[in-house]
Design a protein around this motif. Structure first.
Motif, PDB file in Angstrom:
ATOM      1  N   GLN A   1       0.812  -1.266  -0.066  1.00 32.74           N
ATOM      2  CA  GLN A   1      -0.113  -0.024  -0.175  1.00 32.74           C
ATOM      3  C   GLN A   1       0.773   1.138  -0.167  1.00 32.74           C
ATOM      4  O   GLN A   1       0.412   2.408  -0.369  1.00 32.74           O
ATOM      5  N   ARG A   2       1.935   1.176   0.635  1.00 35.32           N
ATOM      6  CA  ARG A   2       2.936   2.432   0.544  1.00 35.32           C
ATOM      7  C   ARG A   2       3.493   2.647  -0.823  1.00 35.32           C
ATOM      8  O   ARG A   2       4.271   3.389  -1.028  1.00 35.32           O
TER       9      ARG A   2
ATOM     10  N   PHE B   1      -4.232  -6.683 -12.196  1.00 40.87           N
ATOM     11  CA  PHE B   1      -3.229  -6.366 -11.484  1.00 40.87           C
ATOM     12  C   PHE B   1      -2.557  -4.808 -11.388  1.00 40.87           C
ATOM     13  O   PHE B   1      -2.196  -4.227 -10.554  1.00 40.87           O
ATOM     14  N   PHE B   2      -2.965  -4.357 -12.752  1.00 38.41           N
ATOM     15  CA  PHE B   2      -2.517  -2.969 -12.718  1.00 38.41           C
ATOM     16  C   PHE B   2      -3.319  -1.815 -12.036  1.00 38.41           C
ATOM     17  O   PHE B   2      -3.058  -1.045 -11.425  1.00 38.41           O
ATOM     18  N   ARG B   3      -4.741  -2.252 -11.985  1.00 43.50           N
ATOM     19  CA  ARG B   3      -5.600  -1.539 -11.184  1.00 43.50           C
ATOM     20  C   ARG B   3      -5.320  -1.752  -9.712  1.00 43.50           C
ATOM     21  O   ARG B   3      -5.648  -0.880  -8.948  1.00 43.50           O
TER      22      ARG B   3
ATOM     23  N   ALA C   1      -4.225   0.710  -4.817  1.00 50.30           N
ATOM     24  CA  ALA C   1      -3.676   0.393  -3.347  1.00 50.30           C
ATOM     25  C   ALA C   1      -4.188   1.006  -2.515  1.00 50.30           C
ATOM     26  O   ALA C   1      -4.613   0.296  -1.333  1.00 50.30           O
ATOM     27  N   ALA C   2      -4.209   2.219  -2.506  1.00 44.96           N
ATOM     28  CA  ALA C   2      -4.584   2.996  -1.335  1.00 44.96           C
ATOM     29  C   ALA C   2      -5.904   2.977  -1.172  1.00 44.96           C
ATOM     30  O   ALA C   2      -6.472   3.213   0.349  1.00 44.96           O
ATOM     31  N   GLU C   3      -6.694   2.595  -1.951  1.00 39.01           N
ATOM     32  CA  GLU C   3      -8.182   2.463  -1.744  1.00 39.01           C
ATOM     33  C   GLU C   3      -8.567   1.063  -0.700  1.00 39.01           C
ATOM     34  O   GLU C   3      -9.811   0.899  -0.356  1.00 39.01           O
TER      35      GLU C   3
END
Lengths: 179, 71
Positions: free
Chosen positions: A10-11, A50-52, A57-59
């Motif tokens: 996520q970072r 996977f790109f999405r 990731a932050a969501e």
């Protein structure tokens, strides 16, 4: 996948993302294969998914859903939209797709395994997408009925019902192939 | 459903291509690396800001003390 790896992902850590792809690429492709998609379609959709996942990731909120539930929701939405688009274009009927001739070898050159896969893929494609998707998800051990219900946006009872129906219809279709 | 078909379903009918991971990684772009001088510049800016802020606080305290001492 452990929490530490998820927070690293996520970072925006690429190594954590690579581990995530490594871990989930097989079940994602397998799910898309069970939906009746061709290898090329499954590969393209999985790459998009996977790109999405990386972009959004932050969501991801672990309190709302587990990582596989979130990931498979993305894959599921992309796959269902692709099947609907293909259906509208008339390329691939939504609930009874016809195998594409250019992707499948003729029966005379097929090995026994390929032949069985061909039969199974055609039988799967004759199931309604909602039933097929629940069946396809049920084979991934990290997803229980509650998680599948979240992905499919339905109740657990509906998941059980779809799963039962899908297995029943698929068994009949495969038995009729043998006769 | 016959067992052999069930096994096939479990396996998933399709396998990821050998370069799947490589392509997924190339799609997200190169790693976001920053040159070392930028890290130094950021540190220096932080330190400079802290020093200036501290000096300002000291100046305010001194001004308050001198004005109160004058009366």
């Amino acid at each position: 996948m452990d929490d530490q790896l998820i927070s690293r992902f996520q970072r925006g850590e690429r190594t954590a993302f690579a581990k995530l792809v490594e871990h989930y690429q097989r079940p994602v492709i397998a799910y898309l294969g069970r939906l009746g998609l061709s290898a090329a379609e499954a590969d393209e959709l999985a790459q998009d998914a996977f790109f999405r996942v990386w972009k959004n990731a932050a969501e991801f909120d672990p309190r709302r859903a587990s990582l596989p539930t979130w990931l498979f929701s993305i894959v599921h939405n992309l796959a269902v939209n692709a099947l609907r688009r293909a259906h509208r274009r008339g390329h691939l009927p939504l609930d009874a797709a016809i195998d594409r001739a250019d992707e499948s070898p003729g029966p005379d050159v097929m090995t026994e395994l390929e032949r069985r896969k061909h039969i199974l893929r055609n039988a799967l494609r004759r199931l309604p997408v909602a039933d097929r998707s629940v069946l396809a998800l049920s084979y991934f051990c990290e997803l229980d009925h509650a998680a599948i219900a979240k992905i499919e946006a339905c109740s657990e009872a509906a998941v059980k019902q779809r799963l039962y129906r899908a297995r029943l219809v698929l068994r009949r279709l495969l038995e009729s192939e043998h006769d | 459903m016959t067992d052999s078909f069930d096994d096939l379903l479990e396996q998933g009918l399709l396998e990821p291509s050998t370069d799947f991971l490589e392509r997924a990684m190339s799609r997200i772009g190169p790693p976001r690396t920053e040159p070392p001088w930028r890290r130094w510049a950021r540190g220096a800016a932080l330190l400079g800001g802290a020093l200036l802020g501290g000096a300002q606080l000291l100046a305010f305290a001194l001004a308050a003390w001198t004005s109160s001492a004058a009366f």
